[in-house]
Design a protein around this motif. Structure first.
Motif, PDB file in Angstrom:
ATOM      1  N   VAL A   1      39.579  39.751  39.897  1.00 38.24           N
ATOM      2  CA  VAL A   1      38.415  39.774  38.961  1.00 38.24           C
ATOM      3  C   VAL A   1      37.260  39.359  39.965  1.00 38.24           C
ATOM      4  O   VAL A   1      36.161  40.007  39.757  1.00 38.24           O
ATOM      5  CB  VAL A   1      38.477  38.729  37.687  1.00 38.24           C
ATOM      6  CG1 VAL A   1      37.082  38.735  37.294  1.00 38.24           C
ATOM      7  CG2 VAL A   1      39.582  39.268  36.858  1.00 38.24           C
ATOM      8  N   ARG A   2      37.153  38.515  40.529  1.00 34.46           N
ATOM      9  CA  ARG A   2      36.297  38.161  41.780  1.00 34.46           C
ATOM     10  C   ARG A   2      36.070  39.087  42.627  1.00 34.46           C
ATOM     11  O   ARG A   2      34.711  39.591  42.847  1.00 34.46           O
ATOM     12  CB  ARG A   2      36.668  36.805  42.331  1.00 34.46           C
ATOM     13  CG  ARG A   2      35.474  36.185  43.201  1.00 34.46           C
ATOM     14  CD  ARG A   2      35.869  35.342  44.341  1.00 34.46           C
ATOM     15  NE  ARG A   2      36.849  36.259  45.264  1.00 34.46           N
ATOM     16  CZ  ARG A   2      36.391  36.962  46.265  1.00 34.46           C
ATOM     17  NH1 ARG A   2      34.994  37.119  46.324  1.00 34.46           N
ATOM     18  NH2 ARG A   2      37.243  37.595  47.142  1.00 34.46           N
ATOM     19  N   HIS A   3      37.206  39.627  43.158  1.00 29.83           N
ATOM     20  CA  HIS A   3      36.861  40.768  44.199  1.00 29.83           C
ATOM     21  C   HIS A   3      36.227  41.864  43.512  1.00 29.83           C
ATOM     22  O   HIS A   3      35.207  42.411  44.239  1.00 29.83           O
ATOM     23  CB  HIS A   3      38.138  41.233  44.838  1.00 29.83           C
ATOM     24  CG  HIS A   3      38.048  42.509  45.769  1.00 29.83           C
ATOM     25  ND1 HIS A   3      37.504  42.177  46.995  1.00 29.83           N
ATOM     26  CD2 HIS A   3      38.136  43.684  45.476  1.00 29.83           C
ATOM     27  CE1 HIS A   3      37.583  43.419  47.612  1.00 29.83           C
ATOM     28  NE2 HIS A   3      37.902  44.341  46.801  1.00 29.83           N
ATOM     29  N   TYR A   4      36.487  42.407  42.265  1.00 32.61           N
ATOM     30  CA  TYR A   4      35.798  43.576  41.709  1.00 32.61           C
ATOM     31  C   TYR A   4      34.356  43.082  41.041  1.00 32.61           C
ATOM     32  O   TYR A   4      33.809  44.056  40.312  1.00 32.61           O
ATOM     33  CB  TYR A   4      36.738  43.864  40.748  1.00 32.61           C
ATOM     34  CG  TYR A   4      37.981  44.620  41.290  1.00 32.61           C
ATOM     35  CD1 TYR A   4      38.172  45.549  42.237  1.00 32.61           C
ATOM     36  CD2 TYR A   4      39.115  44.474  40.190  1.00 32.61           C
ATOM     37  CE1 TYR A   4      39.221  46.036  42.757  1.00 32.61           C
ATOM     38  CE2 TYR A   4      40.419  45.262  40.757  1.00 32.61           C
ATOM     39  CZ  TYR A   4      40.169  45.880  42.094  1.00 32.61           C
ATOM     40  OH  TYR A   4      41.572  46.494  42.474  1.00 32.61           O
ATOM     41  N   ARG A   5      34.007  42.020  41.170  1.00 30.22           N
ATOM     42  CA  ARG A   5      32.698  41.610  40.584  1.00 30.22           C
ATOM     43  C   ARG A   5      32.678  41.763  38.984  1.00 30.22           C
ATOM     44  O   ARG A   5      31.798  42.170  38.644  1.00 30.22           O
ATOM     45  CB  ARG A   5      31.641  42.271  41.228  1.00 30.22           C
ATOM     46  CG  ARG A   5      31.496  41.757  42.828  1.00 30.22           C
ATOM     47  CD  ARG A   5      31.010  42.948  43.586  1.00 30.22           C
ATOM     48  NE  ARG A   5      30.663  42.372  44.945  1.00 30.22           N
ATOM     49  CZ  ARG A   5      31.846  42.536  45.727  1.00 30.22           C
ATOM     50  NH1 ARG A   5      32.797  43.169  45.516  1.00 30.22           N
ATOM     51  NH2 ARG A   5      31.509  42.158  47.159  1.00 30.22           N
ATOM     52  N   LEU A   6      33.725  40.968  38.383  1.00 28.21           N
ATOM     53  CA  LEU A   6      33.933  41.170  36.877  1.00 28.21           C
ATOM     54  C   LEU A   6      33.893  39.720  36.375  1.00 28.21           C
ATOM     55  O   LEU A   6      34.885  39.153  35.656  1.00 28.21           O
ATOM     56  CB  LEU A   6      35.001  41.792  36.567  1.00 28.21           C
ATOM     57  CG  LEU A   6      35.122  43.366  36.908  1.00 28.21           C
ATOM     58  CD1 LEU A   6      36.471  43.968  36.540  1.00 28.21           C
ATOM     59  CD2 LEU A   6      34.178  44.088  35.995  1.00 28.21           C
ATOM     60  N   PRO A   7      32.735  38.948  36.607  1.00 34.04           N
ATOM     61  CA  PRO A   7      33.012  37.631  36.469  1.00 34.04           C
ATOM     62  C   PRO A   7      33.096  37.179  34.990  1.00 34.04           C
ATOM     63  O   PRO A   7      33.607  36.085  34.564  1.00 34.04           O
ATOM     64  CB  PRO A   7      31.526  37.109  36.788  1.00 34.04           C
ATOM     65  CG  PRO A   7      30.573  38.157  36.991  1.00 34.04           C
ATOM     66  CD  PRO A   7      31.518  39.192  37.286  1.00 34.04           C
ATOM     67  N   ASP A   8      32.679  38.060  33.947  1.00 30.83           N
ATOM     68  CA  ASP A   8      32.776  37.882  32.365  1.00 30.83           C
ATOM     69  C   ASP A   8      34.088  38.240  31.885  1.00 30.83           C
ATOM     70  O   ASP A   8      34.232  38.380  30.952  1.00 30.83           O
ATOM     71  CB  ASP A   8      31.631  38.252  31.851  1.00 30.83           C
ATOM     72  CG  ASP A   8      31.316  39.780  32.029  1.00 30.83           C
ATOM     73  OD1 ASP A   8      31.720  40.306  33.039  1.00 30.83           O
ATOM     74  OD2 ASP A   8      30.789  40.474  31.077  1.00 30.83           O
ATOM     75  N   ALA A   9      35.083  38.690  33.019  1.00 36.48           N
ATOM     76  CA  ALA A   9      36.414  39.505  32.570  1.00 36.48           C
ATOM     77  C   ALA A   9      37.389  38.172  32.603  1.00 36.48           C
ATOM     78  O   ALA A   9      37.577  37.628  33.656  1.00 36.48           O
ATOM     79  CB  ALA A   9      36.600  40.627  33.132  1.00 36.48           C
ATOM     80  N   ARG A  10      38.171  37.992  31.532  1.00 35.28           N
ATOM     81  CA  ARG A  10      39.131  37.395  31.407  1.00 35.28           C
ATOM     82  C   ARG A  10      40.453  37.941  31.332  1.00 35.28           C
ATOM     83  O   ARG A  10      40.765  38.721  30.254  1.00 35.28           O
ATOM     84  CB  ARG A  10      39.157  36.033  30.560  1.00 35.28           C
ATOM     85  CG  ARG A  10      37.699  35.181  30.390  1.00 35.28           C
ATOM     86  CD  ARG A  10      38.189  33.973  29.731  1.00 35.28           C
ATOM     87  NE  ARG A  10      38.074  34.264  28.237  1.00 35.28           N
ATOM     88  CZ  ARG A  10      36.983  34.720  27.487  1.00 35.28           C
ATOM     89  NH1 ARG A  10      35.662  34.552  27.795  1.00 35.28           N
ATOM     90  NH2 ARG A  10      36.966  34.868  26.290  1.00 35.28           N
ATOM     91  N   ILE A  11      41.363  37.804  32.167  1.00 35.65           N
ATOM     92  CA  ILE A  11      42.783  38.544  32.233  1.00 35.65           C
ATOM     93  C   ILE A  11      43.815  37.549  31.818  1.00 35.65           C
ATOM     94  O   ILE A  11      43.901  36.698  32.213  1.00 35.65           O
ATOM     95  CB  ILE A  11      43.100  39.040  33.607  1.00 35.65           C
ATOM     96  CG1 ILE A  11      41.793  39.871  34.395  1.00 35.65           C
ATOM     97  CG2 ILE A  11      44.293  39.915  33.596  1.00 35.65           C
ATOM     98  CD1 ILE A  11      41.379  41.028  33.374  1.00 35.65           C
ATOM     99  N   VAL A  12      44.388  38.063  30.865  1.00 42.70           N
ATOM    100  CA  VAL A  12      45.714  37.186  30.261  1.00 42.70           C
ATOM    101  C   VAL A  12      46.897  37.941  30.605  1.00 42.70           C
ATOM    102  O   VAL A  12      47.147  39.187  30.248  1.00 42.70           O
ATOM    103  CB  VAL A  12      45.527  37.081  28.942  1.00 42.70           C
ATOM    104  CG1 VAL A  12      46.793  36.213  28.293  1.00 42.70           C
ATOM    105  CG2 VAL A  12      44.361  36.164  28.374  1.00 42.70           C
TER     106      VAL A  12
END
Length: 293
Positions: A65-76
């Motif tokens: 998520v950090r690498h793709y620059r998706l800071p507001d995405a939470r992955i479960v």
């Protein structure tokens, strides 16, 4: 996911792969693509057998998520029996549920590869970038994952011997190698030092050879003797059809011609006058090309 079955080789999806690279540059812009100049580091997605399965998977997901620059995405991340390697539920977010095949409970070193592909689905979903049809859209996802710095994980998950085989993703190993090579030629990064799979390294070498061919097609000055000779013959008979070659001649006023050809970096069609030595600059990826038209 290929699991102990036949692995397809070669370049059957090459045109869709090239269209995917072009779509990425157009949708993201040159400047945004440049922000992905550094790939995911092996140490950041490493997963050993002593790591807690769920906590480790969440850690790797956060890194991607950090690498793709998706800071507001939470992955479960969860695990269950399924045919495919993984699945993601695409919603409005910010929380996304990724399910991984139960196989990854015991093949933990490949969890990063599976998550890289699924989280790229989230990235493309937010960009509203997709291709029609499941097959082409999955090829776009594999290509984007690889070109934006996480797809070396997918190629490294490819292993094959006389008794067993494993491959993740829709691209062939050579196509993964091709996209990695295109990325390497742009950013000067050598991903081969990260491979733990000997077969992945071989596929990368083959992909690099194919990627270099893109830079050696007429009317580029790097074209070889045979290509230049064929180009000169086609130019004499222009603007007739030129099957089997990437360039096309079209009229440009009385007695004049233009030639169009794909940019070797982003595959955008470039059109220049036929008048000898010409320097062209791709408007999409800003590559400067030396041509002899």
């Amino acid at each position: 996911m290929t699991n102990d079955g036949p692995v397809q080789h070669g370049y059957p999806h090459l045109e869709t792969v090239r269209a995917s690279v072009n779509a990425l540059y157009k949708r993201l812009s040159y400047d945004t693509v440049q922000t992905f100049a550094t790939s995911v580091a092996p140490v950041d997605v490493a997963f050993c057998d002593t790591d807690d399965l769920h906590l480790g998977a969440q850690r790797v997901a956060r890194e991607l998520v950090r690498h793709y620059r998706l800071p507001d995405a939470r992955i479960v991340v969860g695990f269950r029996e399924m045919t495919h390697a993984a699945n993601v539920e695409l919603t409005a977010g910010p929380e996304y549920f990724v399910e991984l095949n139960d196989r990854f409970r015991t093949h933990r070193r490949d969890i990063g590869a599976a998550l890289a592909h699924e989280i790229m689905h989230v990235y493309l979903h937010r960009l509203d970038l997709s291709f029609p049809g499941v097959r082409d859209n999955e090829i776009l996802t594999d290509t984007a994952t690889t070109y934006l710095g996480a797809g070396w994980l997918l190629l490294d998950a490819y292993r094959e011997d006389a008794a067993s085989s494993q491959k993740l993703g829709y691209l062939t190993p050579e196509e993964f190698g091709y996209v990695l090579a295109k990325r390497s030629l742009v950013f000067g990064e050598d991903p081969s030092v990260w491979f733990t799979s000997a077969q992945a390294y071989t596929a990368y070498v083959k992909g690099m050879a194919r990627a270099r061919q893109d830079c050696e097609q007429p009317p580029l000055t790097a074209a070889g003797w045979a290509g230049r000779r064929r180009y000169a013959r086609d130019r004499r008979h222009a603007p007739g059809p030129q099957p089997g070659v990437p360039y096309t001649f079209t009229p440009d006023g009385p007695g004049r011609l233009r030639v169009s050809f794909p940019c070797p970096t982003c595959h955008q069609r470039i059109r220049v006058p036929v008048r000898g030595r010409v320097r062209a600059r791709c408007a999409v990826c800003r590559t400067v090309l030396e041509c002899d038209t």
